[in-house]
Every structure is written in C-alpha cells, then in structure tokens.
Scaffold this motif. Structure first.
Motif, mmCIF file in Angstrom:
data_model
loop_
_atom_site.group_PDB
_atom_site.id
_atom_site.type_symbol
_atom_site.label_atom_id
_atom_site.label_comp_id
_atom_site.label_asym_id
_atom_site.label_seq_id
_atom_site.Cartn_x
_atom_site.Cartn_y
_atom_site.Cartn_z
ATOM 1 N N ASP A 353 0.860 -1.190 0.000
ATOM 2 C CA ASP A 353 0.000 0.000 0.000
ATOM 3 C C ASP A 353 0.892 1.234 0.000
ATOM 4 O OD1 ASP A 353 1.051 -0.024 2.527
ATOM 5 O OD2 ASP A 353 -0.852 -0.331 3.570
ATOM 6 N N ASP A 354 0.256 2.418 -0.023
ATOM 7 C CA ASP A 354 0.990 3.688 -0.081
ATOM 8 C C ASP A 354 1.971 3.697 -1.252
ATOM 9 O OD1 ASP A 354 1.793 6.246 0.531
ATOM 10 O OD2 ASP A 354 3.208 5.618 2.097
ATOM 11 N N ARG A 355 1.479 3.360 -2.422
ATOM 12 C CA ARG A 355 2.318 3.293 -3.632
ATOM 13 C C ARG A 355 2.092 4.563 -4.462
ATOM 14 N NH1 ARG A 355 3.901 -2.141 -5.100
ATOM 15 N NH2 ARG A 355 3.465 -1.732 -7.302
ATOM 16 N N THR A 356 2.538 5.667 -3.922
ATOM 17 C CA THR A 356 2.396 6.958 -4.587
ATOM 18 C C THR A 356 3.741 7.662 -4.616
ATOM 19 O OG1 THR A 356 0.099 7.193 -3.860
ATOM 20 C CG2 THR A 356 1.230 9.195 -4.576
ATOM 21 N N ILE A 357 4.103 8.200 -5.767
ATOM 22 C CA ILE A 357 5.329 8.977 -5.891
ATOM 23 C C ILE A 357 4.993 10.331 -6.514
ATOM 24 C CG2 ILE A 357 6.840 6.966 -6.085
ATOM 25 C CD1 ILE A 357 6.905 7.371 -9.094
ATOM 26 N N THR A 358 5.835 11.312 -6.246
ATOM 27 C CA THR A 358 5.618 12.675 -6.745
ATOM 28 C C THR A 358 6.749 13.057 -7.679
ATOM 29 O OG1 THR A 358 4.486 13.276 -4.695
ATOM 30 C CG2 THR A 358 5.264 15.076 -6.100
ATOM 31 N N ALA A 359 6.384 13.632 -8.814
ATOM 32 C CA ALA A 359 7.385 14.046 -9.808
ATOM 33 C C ALA A 359 7.240 15.526 -10.119
ATOM 34 C CB ALA A 359 7.237 13.231 -11.091
ATOM 35 N N LYS A 360 8.352 16.170 -10.365
ATOM 36 C CA LYS A 360 8.348 17.564 -10.799
ATOM 37 C C LYS A 360 8.220 17.621 -12.320
ATOM 38 C CE LYS A 360 11.353 19.236 -7.071
ATOM 39 N NZ LYS A 360 12.653 19.898 -6.748
ATOM 40 N N LEU A 361 7.662 18.702 -12.807
ATOM 41 C CA LEU A 361 7.610 18.956 -14.242
ATOM 42 C C LEU A 361 8.653 20.007 -14.579
ATOM 43 C CD1 LEU A 361 3.740 19.072 -14.830
ATOM 44 C CD2 LEU A 361 5.306 17.235 -15.445
ATOM 45 N N THR A 362 9.522 19.697 -15.509
ATOM 46 C CA THR A 362 10.572 20.632 -15.913
ATOM 47 C C THR A 362 10.336 21.092 -17.344
ATOM 48 O OG1 THR A 362 11.975 18.791 -16.616
ATOM 49 C CG2 THR A 362 12.283 19.600 -14.381
ATOM 50 N N GLU A 363 10.916 22.231 -17.673
ATOM 51 C CA GLU A 363 10.741 22.780 -19.012
ATOM 52 C C GLU A 363 11.473 21.922 -20.040
ATOM 53 O OE1 GLU A 363 10.839 27.232 -20.302
ATOM 54 O OE2 GLU A 363 12.869 26.456 -20.636
ATOM 55 N N LYS A 364 10.805 21.645 -21.127
ATOM 56 C CA LYS A 364 11.376 20.887 -22.234
ATOM 57 C C LYS A 364 11.446 21.805 -23.445
ATOM 58 C CE LYS A 364 12.627 17.178 -24.597
ATOM 59 N NZ LYS A 364 13.908 16.486 -24.387
ATOM 60 N N LYS A 365 12.656 22.203 -23.800
ATOM 61 C CA LYS A 365 12.812 23.122 -24.913
ATOM 62 C C LYS A 365 12.629 22.403 -26.241
ATOM 63 C CE LYS A 365 15.915 26.359 -22.569
ATOM 64 N NZ LYS A 365 17.241 27.036 -22.605
ATOM 65 N N PRO A 366 12.136 23.113 -27.243
ATOM 66 C CA PRO A 366 11.981 22.464 -28.554
ATOM 67 C C PRO A 366 13.335 22.166 -29.169
ATOM 68 C CG PRO A 366 11.510 24.813 -28.706
ATOM 69 C CD PRO A 366 11.671 24.506 -27.250
ATOM 70 N N LYS A 367 13.367 21.126 -29.997
ATOM 71 C CA LYS A 367 14.603 20.760 -30.669
ATOM 72 C C LYS A 367 15.059 21.857 -31.623
ATOM 73 C CE LYS A 367 16.443 17.265 -33.875
ATOM 74 N NZ LYS A 367 16.103 16.036 -34.660
ATOM 75 N N LEU A 368 14.097 22.491 -32.270
ATOM 76 C CA LEU A 368 14.411 23.515 -33.267
ATOM 77 C C LEU A 368 13.802 24.843 -32.821
ATOM 78 C CD1 LEU A 368 15.775 23.977 -36.008
ATOM 79 C CD2 LEU A 368 13.592 23.439 -37.104
ATOM 80 N N THR A 369 14.666 25.758 -32.391
ATOM 81 C CA THR A 369 14.208 27.074 -31.963
ATOM 82 C C THR A 369 14.153 28.024 -33.152
ATOM 83 O OG1 THR A 369 16.459 27.846 -31.495
ATOM 84 C CG2 THR A 369 15.280 26.703 -29.708
ATOM 85 N N ALA A 370 13.454 29.149 -32.968
ATOM 86 C CA ALA A 370 13.349 30.151 -34.042
ATOM 87 C C ALA A 370 14.729 30.700 -34.401
ATOM 88 C CB ALA A 370 12.423 31.281 -33.610
ATOM 89 N N GLU A 371 15.560 30.878 -33.387
ATOM 90 C CA GLU A 371 16.907 31.403 -33.639
ATOM 91 C C GLU A 371 17.722 30.447 -34.500
ATOM 92 O OE1 GLU A 371 20.853 32.953 -31.125
ATOM 93 O OE2 GLU A 371 19.123 32.067 -30.088
ATOM 94 N N LYS A 372 17.645 29.153 -34.147
ATOM 95 C CA LYS A 372 18.396 28.161 -34.920
ATOM 96 C C LYS A 372 17.841 28.041 -36.335
ATOM 97 C CE LYS A 372 19.925 23.328 -34.837
ATOM 98 N NZ LYS A 372 19.899 22.050 -34.065
ATOM 99 N N LEU A 373 16.511 28.008 -36.444
ATOM 100 C CA LEU A 373 15.896 27.875 -37.757
ATOM 101 C C LEU A 373 16.231 29.061 -38.649
ATOM 102 C CD1 LEU A 373 14.062 26.344 -39.663
ATOM 103 C CD2 LEU A 373 12.087 27.380 -38.536
#
Length: 604
Positions: A353-373
C-alpha cells in the motif's frame, strides 16, 4: 726512523698508525708502580699510554677496513641468483653477470613447459607467453636484501629471480587446454514475462585463475619441472538464495498493483505491465545482481499516458509568405523530471500500500528554436516539380495525394540529416485519413488503401533530384506511366518500399507542398549551390511489347491499356561556375505492362 742507506721494509696491508709523543709535566707526581720483578726499573707511564693508544687505533682501523670490504658494491656479499654470485658488485656489473648466466642457460629456458590441466596435458612455448627474467628487477631485489655485517662476511643467501609473463597470452593458451573441461559462469537473472517474474539461478564457473596460474607456470619454468594448473570454481556474487529473496521481496510485489504518479498538472497511474518493462535486474561481471529502473523503457511502456500531465514542446516552423520564407516561433513544453524518480519508485515497489510517488515537471525546450531555424540559410527556392492528377481533386486517389502532401508540408531537414518518407508519415491507412485507390499488386492494378501516394513520392523525388540533393533510397515503378518522367520517378509502399534523401549541404532546407484542382507541386527552399541541374537521357533499349490479359469482371478488376517495356539511362548533370562538377547515372528496366481487359477471354 729510516736511516740513510737502509732499505725500507716491504709494504704490507696492515694499517699504519701515526703516534705522537706526549711529555708529562715534571711536577706531576708519578703514580705508584705496579707490581714488577724486583730490580726492574720503573717504566715511565707515558710510554705505556702511548703503546695502548697505538694498539687500539690499529684494531679499530682493521675492523673498519673489514667493514668497508663487507659493504663494498650495491649487492650484499654472499648473494647469488640462479647459482650466480652477484655479491659485492655494482648493479650494472650484477646485471651484466646475470644476463651472461641467462645466455648460458638460453636453451634450457627456451624448452617447452609441460602443463597439465585436469585430464589434459600440453606443452607451452615460454617465448609465446612472454616468460622472461626481469634482470633489472631481480638485481634491485638482490641489492635490497637485508644482511647484517657479520652475515655479509660469512653468510650466503639465494635471491629468487623476478619472472615476467604475459598473463593474457598465457590465459589464452591455458583456456585452449581447458577446453570442454571448464564451464562459464551462469549469471543470475530476473526478467518478466508479462507481469510474471522469471528466474535464472546462478552457477559457478570452472576455469583457470589467471594470476595464480601465472605464478605456477613461472615457478615451473625456472625449475624445469612439469606444471599442474588447477581448475578453480568461481561463484557469482549473488547466490540462488539471494535471487529468490529479490523475487519475493521486490519483483513480485512490484507488479502486484499500480503506482500513482502525481504532478502539479494532475496524476497518472503506472500500471504493473509498465513497471515490469522498466524494472531491470542487471548482473555485473562478478555476478552481482542489482535492481534499477530504466526510465526510458518505462516511458516507452507508458505510451500516451504521460500526455495527461506533460505538454509536448513545439518546434519553430517556417512558412512561405509573400514569396519569402518566414519563421514561426515554437514553444517550450513540460516533461516529467526523471532525475531521482527511479530511486523514489524503487522505494515504493516492495510495498503493498501507499504506492504513490511525486514528480516535478521541468521545461522541455523544442529541438528547433526560431533562432536556430533562422540561421540555417533557408532563403530562396532551389527547385520545384509538378505532376498532374489523373482524376479530379475529389477522387480518392487525388485525396490521398493531398493527404500525404499536407503531412510533409513545412518539413525542415537539417544539414546532414536523412529524410525518410515512411519514417515521416508513418503507416498510411484508413485511421490516418487515406482511402482506397488503385495500387500495383502482383503485377496488376487492384484497389488498395493509399493508392496515389506514389505520385507524391515521384514529385518529391524530382524536387530533391533537381535540388542536387543526395539520393539514398528510391525504387521506380515496375511499369512505365507516361505521367512521370522515365527512370527519374519512385514508388512507395508501407513498410517495405521507402523513399529517402540526404541533405548533403551546409544549409537547412524546407519542403513546401501545394496543390491545385489538377496538380501537386513540391518545392525545395534553401541556399542555392549549383548553377544548374539537368537530365540527359540515353535512347531506350531492350524494348518489349505488351500482351493482352483477360481478368475476371467485377468490382476489384481495374482495366489498363498496357505499355511497352524498356531499359533506359538517365544522367543527372550538375554544373557550377559553368563547369560540370557531377554526372550521376540512374538506370532502370521497365517491364511491359499487360493490356488488362475485365472480361472473359473470347472463345473461353
């Protein structure tokens, strides 16, 4: 005192003692004389003192000379190696003498060594396994021998030579001799079949121990005696009992119930099947079994479940506006932070029992940014190619062409990347919006989902062809269709037939698609490199005629007018600065397409 004319006594190796006379003051009282024979005149005390001083000095000098002799050289006297006396020598002289001894025994030391392992016996050539006496190390060992001064005078000692061997080469030779007498270690393992743990218990290996074997062989080499190398059992670090405990205390409870993953954006259940995919038990080379969470496998097993709590990043895109490329900014996403999540998950898996875990959400940047494109050099139209529909825009075939064109439109291919049409679109079925239209199967036209996508493939192939891009994979149709240029065309079929090209330039490129009521156009935007790209054809050869084939009438029968078969070459000629810099040959042989008639053969 030496008199003039007298001969000097012969020199000897006794120490010379210089004595200086000392006169006592006259007023110093004489000590009482010791008992002496009556009538013997008293000898002055100072003479006795001078005599005693001379004898002591002579004795000390003699002892010093003997000590110097005993400690002469780097190697203590009385020290020998392999029957060769090295004592009293400098290291250089000792090394020279030892090498001479090894040269004298060269034939003996080169003789094969008889080695026995289990029930097998073989001979090993000392040179092939690197058996040598390390002369410098041996002399250093001899020089460091601790010996008292008296031992140096009268004692003797044997110093064993330092022997070197190539352990890896020796192990290889010994393993040949072991053969099927040995066995490899059976590593412990815990895997899952679905959500059921599957166990492999460990078993010890039976093999030679490299370091111990080397010591045995080195000793036998010098003694000239046969050598017996033992087979040694080596047990895995994790025992069978420990494997059973891991199953009982971790593997079984881990998949007994889901684990709840909570985030700021909500929660999602990790089902037992996904846990079984992510929970891994890895054995190292010693057979130690360690459980861990493979987060990549776990994410893959979760599929789209994480979409409930994650936001996918969006790459920057490029569109054509007013005849010019325009960059459209993308956006960052949010993703479950897996750092430390594996440890947190491992902590709750043994629980009921008590099978709960907590996760943070972090920023995921795009592979192709406007600057790179914006810095990829996509600034002008490099090539364009158009093919015409065989029916109106509303036909199923035309709609398939439009569907795949929309899927590819706006695709950016980075420098050095290879574009795969199958890889980009995935399966082209009913679920993806494709319809039934004629396709070539087993040499004839039949209804099939996605028919017409080969026309888009041919259009895209020609656009990349005339952009001078590298052809990686394509296959022309088996029959020639006049709506396509001969040889320079391509079919496609999921998943076996693909079209691939590589962006072999230093600039990015944009695939722009557009269509009208009667045609499809593909344009490539990048930085223009070549002055021109053109095609030169050879004459057609090996021409074959079409034959007539009658097919069973019905809704699946599609008639065809037929076409000739032939072989032809197409040469892609690329020019730069007014000169031909590339000339590439493409060759294809078309089969003659039968004239298919949906009717019973006359007279049948």
């Amino acid at each position: 005192m030496t008199l003039y004319g007298e001969k000097k006594p012969p020199a000897d190796d006794r120490p010379t003692v210089e004595v200086t006379a000392v006169n006592w003051p006259n007023d110093r009282p004489e000590p009482e004389a010791s008992a002496a024979p009556p009538g013997t005149p008293a000898r002055p005390r100072r003479f006795r003192l001078l005599l005693a001083s001379g004898v002591a000095t002579a004795v000390l000098a003699s002892v010093g000379a003997v000590t110097v002799w005993a400690y002469a050289g780097d190697v203590p006297r009385g020290t020998s190696v392999m029957g060769t006396e090295l004592g009293g020598r400098s290291r250089t002289d000792a090394a020279r003498e030892l090498r001479a001894q090894l040269d004298r025994r060269a034939a003996e030391l080169a003789a094969p060594i008889q080695v026995r392992i289990g029930e097998r016996t073989a001979e090993i050539n000392p040179a092939e396994v690197g058996l040598t006496v390390d002369v410098d190390a041996t002399v250093a060992a001899a020089a460091s021998t601790d010996a008292h001064a008296v031992d140096r005078l009268v004692g003797s000692r044997q110093v064993e030579p330092v022997v070197s061997v190539d352990v890896a080469k020796l192990e290889t030779e010994l393993e040949k001799l072991v053969g099927d007498q040995g066995r490899k270690m059976t590593m412990p393992a815990i895997t899952f079949t679905g959500t059921k743990p599957k166990v492999r218990h460990p078993k010890p290996s039976l093999a030679v121990d490299p370091e111990h074997s080397a010591d045995v062989v080195k000793a036998g080499w010098l003694s000239g005696q046969p050598v017996t190398v033992p087979l040694v059992e080596n047990h895995p670090a994790t025992s069978a009992e420990e494997v059973d405990r891991l199953v009982r205390e971790l593997a079984e409870p881990a998949v007994a119930a889901p684990v709840k993953l909570t985030t700021d954006r909500g929660s999602v259940d990790i089902p037992p099947a996904a846990i079984a995919k992510g929970l891994r038990f890895k054995a190292d080379k010693t057979g130690k079994l360690t459980p861990s969470i493979d987060m990549k496998r776990l994410r893959d097993a979760l599929g789209n479940r994480l979409n409930e709590v994650e936001v996918a990043p969006k790459d920057a895109t490029m569109t054509i506006s007013g005849g010019k490329p325009k960059v459209v900014e993308g956006r960052a996403g949010q993703q479950v932070d897996t750092d430390g999540l594996g440890d947190e998950l491992m902590a709750v898996l043994p629980r009921t029992d008590d099978r709960t875990i907590t996760a943070k959400l972090t920023e995921k940047k795009p592979k192709l940014t406007a600057e790179k494109l914006g810095g990829l050099g996509i600034k002008e139209k490099v090539s364009s190619f158009t093919t015409n529909f065989t029916g109106g825009l509303s036909s199923a075939r035309s709609q398939n062409i439009v569907t795949i064109a929309k899927k590819v439109d706006g695709t950016v291919v980075l420098p050095g990347e290879t574009f795969s049409l199958n890889g980009h679109t995935g399966e082209r079925g009913y679920a993806q919006g494709y319809r039934d239209a004629p396709v070539i199967m087993d040499g004839k036209l039949v209804p099939g989902v996605g028919g017409g996508t080969s026309q888009f493939t041919t259009t895209l192939f020609n656009a990349t062809y005339y952009a001078g891009l590298e052809d990686v994979e394509h296959k022309p149709h088996s029959y020639y269709f006049s709506r396509y240029p001969s040889v320079i065309e391509s079919t496609i079929f999921w998943p076996n037939l693909d079209f691939k090209f590589r962006n072999n330039t230093d600039h990015g490129l944009l695939i722009d698609t557009s269509y009208t009521g009667s045609s499809i156009t593909v344009s490539i935007w990048s930085t223009k490199i070549w002055d021109s790209v053109k095609t030169e054809y050879s004459p057609r050869r090996n021409i074959t005629s079409s034959k007539t084939v009658y097919l069973e009438p019905g809704p699946t029968c599609i008639p065809a007018s037929g076409s000739q078969g032939f072989t032809q070459d197409a040469f892609r000629v690329i020019k730069k600065d007014g000169k031909v810099v590339k000339r590439e040959k493409f060759t294809w042989t078309y089969s003659a397409e039968p004239r298919f008639i949906c009717a019973k053969e006359p007279g049948a």
